[in-house]
Write a protein that holds these residues in place. Structure first.
Motif, PDB file in Angstrom:
ATOM      1  N   PHE A  44      43.258  42.285  41.824  1.00 56.14           N
ATOM      2  CA  PHE A  44      42.952  43.720  41.788  1.00 56.14           C
ATOM      3  C   PHE A  44      42.979  44.309  43.197  1.00 56.14           C
ATOM      4  CE2 PHE A  44      39.972  47.287  41.829  1.00 56.14           C
ATOM      5  CZ  PHE A  44      40.336  48.005  40.704  1.00 56.14           C
ATOM      6  N   LYS A  45      42.411  43.564  44.155  1.00 50.95           N
ATOM      7  CA  LYS A  45      42.339  44.056  45.527  1.00 50.95           C
ATOM      8  C   LYS A  45      43.663  43.887  46.266  1.00 50.95           C
ATOM      9  CE  LYS A  45      37.355  43.267  45.813  1.00 50.95           C
ATOM     10  NZ  LYS A  45      36.242  42.516  46.413  1.00 50.95           N
ATOM     11  N   THR A  46      44.349  42.773  46.042  1.00 54.69           N
ATOM     12  CA  THR A  46      45.631  42.582  46.719  1.00 54.69           C
ATOM     13  C   THR A  46      46.648  43.618  46.256  1.00 54.69           C
ATOM     14  OG1 THR A  46      46.331  40.929  45.077  1.00 54.69           O
ATOM     15  CG2 THR A  46      45.244  40.123  47.054  1.00 54.69           C
ATOM     16  N   GLN A  47      46.689  43.857  44.958  1.00 55.86           N
ATOM     17  CA  GLN A  47      47.620  44.851  44.425  1.00 55.86           C
ATOM     18  C   GLN A  47      47.260  46.252  44.920  1.00 55.86           C
ATOM     19  OE1 GLN A  47      47.394  44.221  40.180  1.00 55.86           O
ATOM     20  NE2 GLN A  47      48.125  42.116  40.364  1.00 55.86           N
ATOM     21  N   GLY A  48      45.964  46.521  45.010  1.00 57.06           N
ATOM     22  CA  GLY A  48      45.528  47.829  45.497  1.00 57.06           C
ATOM     23  C   GLY A  48      45.916  48.059  46.941  1.00 57.06           C
ATOM     24  N   ALA A  49      45.763  47.040  47.797  1.00 54.99           N
ATOM     25  CA  ALA A  49      46.130  47.178  49.205  1.00 54.99           C
ATOM     26  C   ALA A  49      47.637  47.390  49.350  1.00 54.99           C
ATOM     27  CB  ALA A  49      45.677  45.956  49.989  1.00 54.99           C
TER      28      ALA A  49
END
Length: 319
Positions: free
Chosen positions: A105-110
Motif C-alpha cells: 500500500f505504501k510502496t505503491q502510494g509513493a
C-alpha cells in the motif's frame, strides 16, 4: 539544538498547506478509566500520517543545490509517502529505499506520487544501499527523523496539541526513530513543562530504550514487529539527545497488545489506524501508564496507511 521559535517558524512554513488535524475524545476508553482520553488524529493529515509536516518543512527550507541533486531517503513507508508528496510539490526527484517486506500500500502510494522506490533487504540493508546511492548519484539525503528541519516540522503536532487540549496532563507518543516525540518534547518543555511526555515502542523495535540503556544510539541487530512504521533499528544522534532531555518515560508494548489496540481504535474510536499508530492506545489498554489525578491524556495516533491484507493478519476475533 532546537528552540520554540524554530518550531513556530516551521509551523508558519507549513500553515498555508497543511491543516491542523482534529483532536477527538476516545469515549469508550474514557468511560472505563478515571480520566478523559483524547486522540490526536494524525492519520487525517496529507498522505495519511504526520510525516508530511517534516518533509514539507525540509523541502521548503532547502537550497536549490540540495533539491537539484535529487532527494534520497530510507523509509518503512510513511516517510516515503510524505517525502514523495513534498518533493513533487517543489519539482524535486525523490529516490526511496524501502525494506523488501514494506507495505505494498505504501510502496505503491509513493510511486504514484512520483518517487523511485527500491525494495531491498531489511531496514539495515536499505540504509546500506541508500548510502551507496548517495555516493554514486550525488543524492541529498533526507533523513526520516534525525534531521533538525524534519524534527522542527514534526514539532507542529505539539503546538497544535497544546492549543487543542489546554487541560492535557500527559501526552503519549509512539517512537520509531524519535523525530516526532523530539519535536513535541521541545514544545512541551518550553510551554507546559508540567505535562508528562511518554514514549511508546514495540518490544521488537525498542531502539530508543536501547539507546537510553547504552548511553547513545545503538543499532538493533534485528527488528521484528507488526508496527513497521516504528521499525527503526537505530535512533538518531539528535533524537537521542532530545528525547533524553525532554521525554519523561519510555514504555514498551507487545505484539498482541498492538493488535488489540488497533482493533479498539477501529471498532470503538472509529479510526482506521495502522499498527504503529496504535502503540499508545496499547499502553493505556495494558495499564502500562500511570494515569494523572487530574487532566487529560492525549494519545498521538500517528497514521492510517494500512491495506485490508495487513488488517486481516492482525484482527483478533472476539472470544
Amino acid at each position: 539544538m532546537l528552540t520554540l521559535d524554530t518550531l513556530r517558524q516551521a509551523r508558519a512554513t507549513l500553515g498555508d498547506t497543511l491543516e491542523a488535524t482534529p483532536l477527538v475524545t476516545a469515549h469508550a476508553l474514557t468511560d472505563s478509566l478515571a480520566c478523559r482520553v483524547r486522540l490526536k488524529a494524525e492519520l487525517f493529515q496529507r498522505t495519511g500520517s504526520f510525516k508530511p509536516r517534516g518533509a514539507l518543512n525540509w523541502v521548503r527550507t532547502a537550497s536549490q543545490e540540495e533539491l537539484s541533486k535529487g532527494l534520497g531517503a530510507v523509509s518503512a513507508g510513511n516517510h516515503a509517502l510524505g517525502l514523495a508528496w513534498a518533493a513533487r510539490s517543489v519539482g524535486a526527484r525523490a529516490t526511496i529505499v524501502m525494506p523488501a517486506d514494506a507495505s505494498p500500500f505504501k510502496t505503491q502510494g509513493a510511486r504514484a506520487l512520483g518517487a523511485e522506490v527500491i525494495l531491498h533487504g531489511d531496514i539495515n540493508d536499505a540504509w546500506t544501499l541508500m548510502h551507496q546511492l548517495v555516493k554514486e548519484r550525488g543524492l541529498t539525503l533526507v533523513h526520516p527523523y534525525d534531521d533538525l528541519r524534519i524534527i522542527a516540522g514534526q514539532g507542529s503536532v505539539g503546538l497544535e496539541i497544546l492549543e487543542q487540549a489546554p487541560e492535557a496532563a500527559t501526552i503519549v507518543c509512539p517512537i520509531g526513530g524519535g523525530g516526532l516525540i523530539s519535536g513535541i518534547g521541545v514544545v512541551v518543555d518550553a510551554l507546559r513543562p508540567d505535562i508528562r511526555l511518554i514514549g511508546v515502542e514495540p518490544e521488537g523495535a525498542a531502539s530508543m530504550r536501547e539507546a537510553w540503556k547504552q548511553g547513545g544510539p545503538h543499532r538493533l541487530e534485528r527488528v521484528h514487529t507488526c508496527a513497521k512504521s516504528l521499525g527503526a533499528a537505530l535512533v538518531g544522534e539528535y533524537t537521542y539527545r532530545l528525547c533524553r532531555r525532554h521525554v519523561d518515560e519510555l514504555v514498551t508494548v507487545n505484539e498482541d497488545g498492538i493488535a488489540q489496540a488497533l482493533q479498539h481504535l477501529l471498532s470503538q474510536a472509529k479510526l482506521f489506524a495502522e499498527p504503529g499508530a496504535a502503540v499508545g492506545m496499547a499502553a493505556l489498554l495494558e495499564g502500562a501508564i500511570d494515569l494523572p489525578d487530574t487532566g487529560d491524556v492525549v494519545v498521538v495516533v500517528t497514521g492510517g496507511n494500512m491495506d485490508r491484507g495487513e488488517l486481516d493478519t492482525l484482527w483478533r476475533p472476539d472470544p
